[in-house]
Design an enzyme around this catalytic site. Sequence first.
Site, PDB file in Angstrom:
ATOM      1  N   HIS A  19      48.452  40.734  -5.572  1.00 63.66           N
ATOM      2  CA  HIS A  19      48.544  41.926  -6.433  1.00 63.66           C
ATOM      3  C   HIS A  19      48.320  41.639  -7.915  1.00 63.66           C
ATOM      4  CE1 HIS A  19      49.813  44.291  -3.079  1.00 63.66           C
ATOM      5  NE2 HIS A  19      50.942  43.638  -2.917  1.00 63.66           N
ATOM      6  N   GLY A  47      53.754  43.789  -8.232  1.00 67.21           N
ATOM      7  CA  GLY A  47      54.256  43.624  -6.856  1.00 67.21           C
ATOM      8  C   GLY A  47      54.661  42.210  -6.472  1.00 67.21           C
ATOM      9  N   HIS A 107      50.183  45.161   2.630  1.00 69.83           N
ATOM     10  CA  HIS A 107      49.791  45.803   1.367  1.00 69.83           C
ATOM     11  C   HIS A 107      48.338  45.466   1.027  1.00 69.83           C
ATOM     12  CE1 HIS A 107      54.218  45.218   1.148  1.00 69.83           C
ATOM     13  NE2 HIS A 107      54.167  46.472   0.734  1.00 69.83           N
ATOM     14  N   ASP A 162      54.444  40.905   6.553  1.00 71.32           N
ATOM     15  CA  ASP A 162      55.073  42.231   6.415  1.00 71.32           C
ATOM     16  C   ASP A 162      54.361  43.296   7.248  1.00 71.32           C
ATOM     17  OD1 ASP A 162      52.896  42.093   4.742  1.00 71.32           O
ATOM     18  OD2 ASP A 162      54.006  42.505   2.897  1.00 71.32           O
ATOM     19  N   TYR A 219      59.090  40.048   4.617  1.00 75.98           N
ATOM     20  CA  TYR A 219      60.432  40.027   4.042  1.00 75.98           C
ATOM     21  C   TYR A 219      61.535  40.067   5.084  1.00 75.98           C
ATOM     22  CZ  TYR A 219      57.175  40.493   0.377  1.00 75.98           C
ATOM     23  OH  TYR A 219      56.094  40.249  -0.434  1.00 75.98           O
TER      24      TYR A 219
HETATM   25 ZN   LIG Z   1      52.730  42.650   1.371  1.00 74.34          ZN
END
Ligand SMILES: [Zn+2]
Length: 310
Positions: free
Chosen positions: A122, A130, A161, A245, A289
């Site tokens: 990011h 992020g 993401h 994630d 996470y």
């Molecule tokens: Zn991510």
Amino acid sequence: MPYVVLDDRLSYYSFSKEHPFNNQRYFVFKDTLEEKGLIKFLKKLNSRKATLEELSLFHTDDYIEFVKEKELKGGFLDYLDTPAFPGIFDASSTIVGTTLNCIDKAIEEKTAVFSPVGGLHHAYSNRASGFCVFNDICVGINYLRKRYKIKRILYFDIDAHHGDGVYYSFIEDPDLFIVDFHQKGIFPGTGNYLEKGKGKAYGTKLNIELKAGCQDSDFFKEQEKVKDFLEKIEIDFIIMQAGCDCLSGDPITFLNLTEKVHQQTTKILTEKAFQETEGKIVILGGGGYSLSNIKRGWLAVIEEIIKIYD
Ligand SMILES: [Zn+2]
């Protein structure tokens, strides 16, 4: 034999205990490798700090200075996601230097190298975002080009993401091929499927949006289209971002995937590596996470590279 970075200095890139990006992720990975007896099938690589000159391959001088200042002053590097902590400059430089170490090793030994703490997709050249301070992927791409004259690179990202820092920094670069799977509608809100690169680079990037709750079968359906894309491109190096994630149960995303997507993606990319890059690939841990997902996702990658590289 493939390599893995095991060096406790990687754990210094850690926000507070309550923050999702903390050092437990690294230690859980390291312990799991030991518990499963996989270390004997891997060679160990150390971390190192990037030099200022290396950081400048992608980041602006002003931003590098800003991170140093924030370390002393505290507060956030962005809008409340990425807090400064004591030692953040060195810790962030270590993530970048370590990715460069992985690149050197992959080239030197024509092999696969995995680093659990890396893939900070990011960050932009002039700002954090992020949980990402410096973008080790973007520095790595510029390093491959400058040091090794390797131009045509594939960046493949399965983190939940969108890898916006990489995508927008190379949006007009026709020699950086991107395949990016991510959940639609979550942070950072970019990566629409219509975004395919710009100008001369149009068609060199593929953004694949997954709906909340999507399952392995949905992922693999998209993966078929990716195979056509991969067949058409010629590359000399691969960087994979293996974020966990995207697995079911992550506390900040909503996909229902299993570690089979890590295993399959690693298989496809290492096959491509053997065809075109003499086996050279760097795989970076990315996000994720839930500690139990970290164990499953990254381990699936490691088991696959152990199977393929001897
Ligand atoms: Zn991510």
